[in-house]
Design a protein around this motif. Structure first.
Motif, PDB file in Angstrom:
ATOM      1  N   VAL A   9      43.634  42.691  42.416  1.00 11.27           N
ATOM      2  CA  VAL A   9      42.555  43.467  43.014  1.00 11.27           C
ATOM      3  C   VAL A   9      42.621  44.885  42.446  1.00 11.27           C
ATOM      4  O   VAL A   9      43.660  45.545  42.545  1.00 11.27           O
ATOM      5  CB  VAL A   9      42.670  43.511  44.549  1.00 11.27           C
ATOM      6  CG1 VAL A   9      41.513  44.308  45.147  1.00 11.27           C
ATOM      7  CG2 VAL A   9      42.711  42.102  45.121  1.00 11.27           C
ATOM      8  N   ALA A  19      40.196  42.286  50.393  1.00 14.28           N
ATOM      9  CA  ALA A  19      40.324  41.190  49.432  1.00 14.28           C
ATOM     10  C   ALA A  19      41.775  40.732  49.331  1.00 14.28           C
ATOM     11  O   ALA A  19      42.068  39.529  49.315  1.00 14.28           O
ATOM     12  CB  ALA A  19      39.804  41.628  48.066  1.00 14.28           C
ATOM     13  N   VAL A 142      39.396  40.833  41.320  1.00 18.86           N
ATOM     14  CA  VAL A 142      38.386  41.384  42.231  1.00 18.86           C
ATOM     15  C   VAL A 142      38.251  42.868  41.931  1.00 18.86           C
ATOM     16  O   VAL A 142      39.222  43.623  42.063  1.00 18.86           O
ATOM     17  CB  VAL A 142      38.764  41.171  43.706  1.00 18.86           C
ATOM     18  CG1 VAL A 142      37.710  41.811  44.616  1.00 18.86           C
ATOM     19  CG2 VAL A 142      38.905  39.682  44.017  1.00 18.86           C
ATOM     20  N   LEU A 262      35.074  39.203  40.050  1.00 17.84           N
ATOM     21  CA  LEU A 262      34.204  39.414  41.196  1.00 17.84           C
ATOM     22  C   LEU A 262      34.106  40.906  41.508  1.00 17.84           C
ATOM     23  O   LEU A 262      34.995  41.683  41.173  1.00 17.84           O
ATOM     24  CB  LEU A 262      34.758  38.684  42.427  1.00 17.84           C
ATOM     25  CG  LEU A 262      35.203  37.230  42.241  1.00 17.84           C
ATOM     26  CD1 LEU A 262      35.755  36.685  43.563  1.00 17.84           C
ATOM     27  CD2 LEU A 262      34.064  36.367  41.730  1.00 17.84           C
ATOM     28  N   ALA A 289      35.417  37.880  48.928  1.00 23.65           N
ATOM     29  CA  ALA A 289      35.862  37.798  47.540  1.00 23.65           C
ATOM     30  C   ALA A 289      37.303  37.325  47.462  1.00 23.65           C
ATOM     31  O   ALA A 289      37.656  36.486  46.616  1.00 23.65           O
ATOM     32  CB  ALA A 289      35.700  39.161  46.862  1.00 23.65           C
ATOM     33  N   ALA A 293      38.543  33.968  45.598  1.00 19.40           N
ATOM     34  CA  ALA A 293      39.487  34.107  44.489  1.00 19.40           C
ATOM     35  C   ALA A 293      40.717  33.240  44.687  1.00 19.40           C
ATOM     36  O   ALA A 293      41.236  32.637  43.738  1.00 19.40           O
ATOM     37  CB  ALA A 293      39.901  35.577  44.354  1.00 19.40           C
ATOM     38  N   TYR A 304      31.913  32.668  45.675  1.00 23.21           N
ATOM     39  CA  TYR A 304      31.767  33.985  46.296  1.00 23.21           C
ATOM     40  C   TYR A 304      30.298  34.325  46.509  1.00 23.21           C
ATOM     41  O   TYR A 304      29.907  34.789  47.587  1.00 23.21           O
ATOM     42  CB  TYR A 304      32.439  35.029  45.415  1.00 23.21           C
ATOM     43  CG  TYR A 304      32.243  36.457  45.867  1.00 23.21           C
ATOM     44  CD1 TYR A 304      32.446  36.844  47.187  1.00 23.21           C
ATOM     45  CD2 TYR A 304      31.868  37.439  44.950  1.00 23.21           C
ATOM     46  CE1 TYR A 304      32.286  38.169  47.583  1.00 23.21           C
ATOM     47  CE2 TYR A 304      31.707  38.758  45.339  1.00 23.21           C
ATOM     48  CZ  TYR A 304      31.906  39.125  46.651  1.00 23.21           C
ATOM     49  OH  TYR A 304      31.728  40.419  47.040  1.00 23.21           O
TER      50      TYR A 304
END
Length: 380
Positions: A9, A19, A142, A262, A289, A293, A304
């Protein structure tokens, strides 16, 4: 390749930590990257709506606003000067992002995320993974790295254009006397634009001013002058921590993802165009997300996008319609007048602006009914 993770992330604000928490709950190994150390300041109105706390509760975070008193009421002043003051459907909170974001990062690390300070510069998508800076490998990345998202640029997505982008300045000033109340003062002079004052509970209030960009550059001096004009007592000498920031509005969103990459939160332009609210959207989209993921890495973007559409699609369409209608100050005047006379209208407007609410026929009819006679649509 030195490092391999299930989910990486980029950005450790609300979207990124949500996330990470969601991916961890699904069993993924998560790396959380941010270019800053925490705690760190972030220019924002600091308002935390009840809807944001709902998402955090689902992620197991229950102490994000601990120690900060609820703000139970909102006073809204229309461009024409009419005003409505009522209790919010559910209380909000004002928590400085320096505190709020650090608490979320602590929760993510406590749940098992690895946190590193790093400014990501290069993203390479491969069929089976994503490589960051040639060194870090992820099954899914992400991008939760804000309005100037590096991940968004890597997807070939441009920044929001004028009329779909706002600029705001935020600072801290002594809180006004009286019961704690969120205050929003709209501006007829530069509409769509408004100033705000959100009490924190420690003797200070988060104050600020923002307006939608329309092609002409806005200076810091202009933003500060408009803040002082709409909120007396907020002259620069009495306001600390003044910082400006861009707000990418949800009326111009990029694709939510491609392949194994994403976008969430501000990187996905998830800022309410009606109010400028973004923390609920950041948490909600980040959680969706992270789940996609971790649970469907080979189809992350498709899963997503589908989840985001189910959760927020209808609301985003309604908020876009509300923002389009609100471009005319007289409609905002009528909405405020209707909300002063009818509590259900007030609640509908609040839910639309702070959470995932929808417009309804009754609210629209009452707003039309409160338009000045010369502006009402003809009847047949």
């Amino acid at each position: 390749m030195r490092d391999e993770f299930d989910v990486v992330v980029v950005g450790a604000g609300p979207a990124g930590t949500a996330a990470a928490l969601a991916a961890l709950r699904a069993g993924a190994e998560v790396l959380l990257l941010d270019r800053a150390d925490f705690p760190r300041d972030k220019a924002c109105g600091d308002g935390i709506a009840a809807h944001a706390l709902d998402v955090l509760a689902e992620l197991g975070v229950t102490d994000a606003v601990a120690g900060y008193p609820p703000v139970p009421a909102l006073r809204l002043i229309a461009p024409g000067g009419d005003a409505v003051a009522r209790a919010l459907p559910r209380p909000a909170y004002t928590v400085p992002r320096q505190v709020f974001d650090a608490r979320l990062v602590t929760a993510a690390v406590g749940a098992g995320a690895t946190l590193r300070r790093r400014a990501v510069r290069r993203i390479e998508s491969r069929p089976d993974r994503v490589v960051l800076d040639g060194e870090i490998s992820a099954r899914v990345v992400v991008g939760a790295d804000g309005a100037g998202s590096v991940v968004r640029r890597a997807l070939g997505q441009r920044n929001n254009p004028d009329r779909h982008l706002a600029l705001a300045i935020r600072g801290y000033a002594p809180a006004p006397a009286g019961p704690p109340t969120q205050l929003i003062v709209t501006s007829a002079a530069r509409w769509p634009a408004y100033a705000w004052s959100f009490p924190i509970g420690d003797g200070r209030a988060n104050v600020g001013y923002g307006e939608v960009l329309r092609g002409d550059p806005l200076t810091r001096a202009h933003l500060v002058d408009r803040l002082a004009a709409l909120l007396p007592g907020t002259e620069p000498a009495g306001v600390t921590g003044l910082r400006a920031h861009h707000l990418p509005l949800s009326t111009s969103r990029p694709v939510p993802g491609r392949g194994r990459v994403l976008l969430a939160g501000d990187a996905l332009s998830l800022i309410n165009p009606f109010t400028g609210e973004g923390i609920f959207y950041a948490l909600c989209s980040g959680a969706l997300a992270g789940t996609a993921a971790a649970t469907a890495p080979d189809q992350a973007a498709r899963c997503y996008a589908s989840a985001l559409r189910r959760r927020l699609g209808l609301h985003l369409r309604h908020s876009s319609v509300a923002a389009w209608l609100a471009r005319q100050a007289r409609i905002v005047d009528a909405a405020v007048h209707a909300a002063r006379r009818d509590e259900k209208v007030f609640d509908t407007v609040v839910e639309l602006g702070l959470g995932d609410g929808l417009l309804d026929a009754r609210t629209l009819a009452l707003i039309v009914r409160n338009l000045p006679a010369q502006h009402r649509p003809p009847t047949r």
